[in-house]
Write a protein that holds these residues in place. Structure first.
Motif, short mmCIF file in Angstrom:
data_model
loop_
_atom_site.label_atom_id
_atom_site.label_comp_id
_atom_site.label_asym_id
_atom_site.label_seq_id
_atom_site.Cartn_x
_atom_site.Cartn_y
_atom_site.Cartn_z
N TRP A 71 0.81 -1.21 0.00
CA TRP A 71 0.00 0.00 0.00
C TRP A 71 0.85 1.27 0.00
O TRP A 71 1.87 1.34 0.68
CB TRP A 71 -0.92 0.04 1.23
N ARG A 120 -3.20 0.52 -4.03
CA ARG A 120 -2.75 -0.86 -3.80
C ARG A 120 -1.66 -1.18 -4.82
O ARG A 120 -1.85 -0.99 -6.02
CB ARG A 120 -3.92 -1.82 -3.95
N THR A 255 -6.98 -1.32 4.65
CA THR A 255 -5.69 -2.01 4.46
C THR A 255 -5.37 -3.01 5.55
O THR A 255 -4.48 -3.86 5.36
CB THR A 255 -4.54 -0.98 4.44
#
Length: 259
Positions: A71, A120, A255
């Motif tokens: 991330w 991402r 996340t």
């Protein structure tokens, strides 16, 4: 006082009884970056291995921060209208990255009401040139960081109107209380914003949008670069960031990252 702020990616003005801001992104559809790290210093290789360059399909440039192997955290005004982005990892020289990854629209998550976004990325391994920066812990969620020193890094010109430097620039800046920042920007300064002083022309600016503000004490990511005064990056007016502690729940929910 009536002033403007510059979003450090796309030039957008917002009406205010105080100063207005512009994002630190390039001016729409022109070959000029409105903003940069001004009066900072060249970063040595490996100084900010969490900093990535983001080259968007629409032709603008932003920064971002690696927060895990998969991330990147950046600004929503960078990702909002993008179809894709090329992520530059370990690039002290702006486009001479250790490696790059292309990411599609499907892997960008925009916040619905704040200037913060997630990208991402394919799994990256960490080493001294490419590494993550830790988020503040939940124990620090009410820390306003008033008076703390932090470092911001990014690519962009080194003074108002300069050409873009290729070498990563950093600048050390001191966090101020939101009440001090509101004296310049009024109601724009909400709990999700963190501001820094910009003395002697030292500031973030366009092309730096989405990049990191990392505390000297503890090396935690406390801000995501958003905007500066439209009076100029060297005007001496405070510059603004998204306050990362305000968004810890949102980041965790998307996340799984939390400390």
């Amino acid at each position: 006082m009536k002033v403007f702020i510059t979003l450090l990616a796309l030039a957008v003005a917002s009406a205010s009884a105080y100063e207005e801001v512009i994002h630190n992104k390039d001016i729409t559809k022109v070959n000029k970056i409105e903003g940069r790290i001004t009066n900072g210093y060249p970063a040595y290789e490996g100084k900010a291995p969490y900093t990535v360059g983001l080259g968007f399909s629409g032709g603008w440039w932003c920064g971002g921060s690696i927060i895990s192997n998969t991330w990147v955290l950046t600004a929503e005004h960078c990702t909002g209208s993008a179809d894709s982005v090329t992520v530059y990892f370990g690039a002290t020289w702006r486009t001479n990255a250790q490696y790059t990854h292309w990411v599609s629209r499907n892997d960008m998550i925009n916040h619905n009401s704040a200037d913060i976004a997630l990208i991402r990325i394919p799994h990256v391994d960490f080493w001294h040139m490419v590494n993550k920066v830790e988020l503040p812990s939940y124990n620090d969620r009410y820390n306003d960081y008033n008076g703390w020193w932090a470092v911001a890094c990014g690519w962009g010109g080194t003074y108002d109107g300069s050409p873009l430097p290729d070498w990563l620039q950093c600048v050390d800046l001191q966090v101020i209380h939101n009440s001090e920042c509101a004296q310049t920007y009024g109601g724009l300064i909400q709990d999700n914003i963190i501001c820094v002083r910009t003395p002697d022309g030292k500031s973030t600016c366009g092309g730096d949008s989405g990049g990191p503000l990392v505390s000297h004490d503890g090396n935690k990511l406390i801000g995501v670069t958003n905007w500066v005064s439209a009076a100029g990056c060297q005007s001496g007016h405070p510059s603004g960031f998204q306050r990362v502690t305000y968004h810890l729940d949102w980041i965790r929910d998307h996340t799984g990252i939390a400390y």
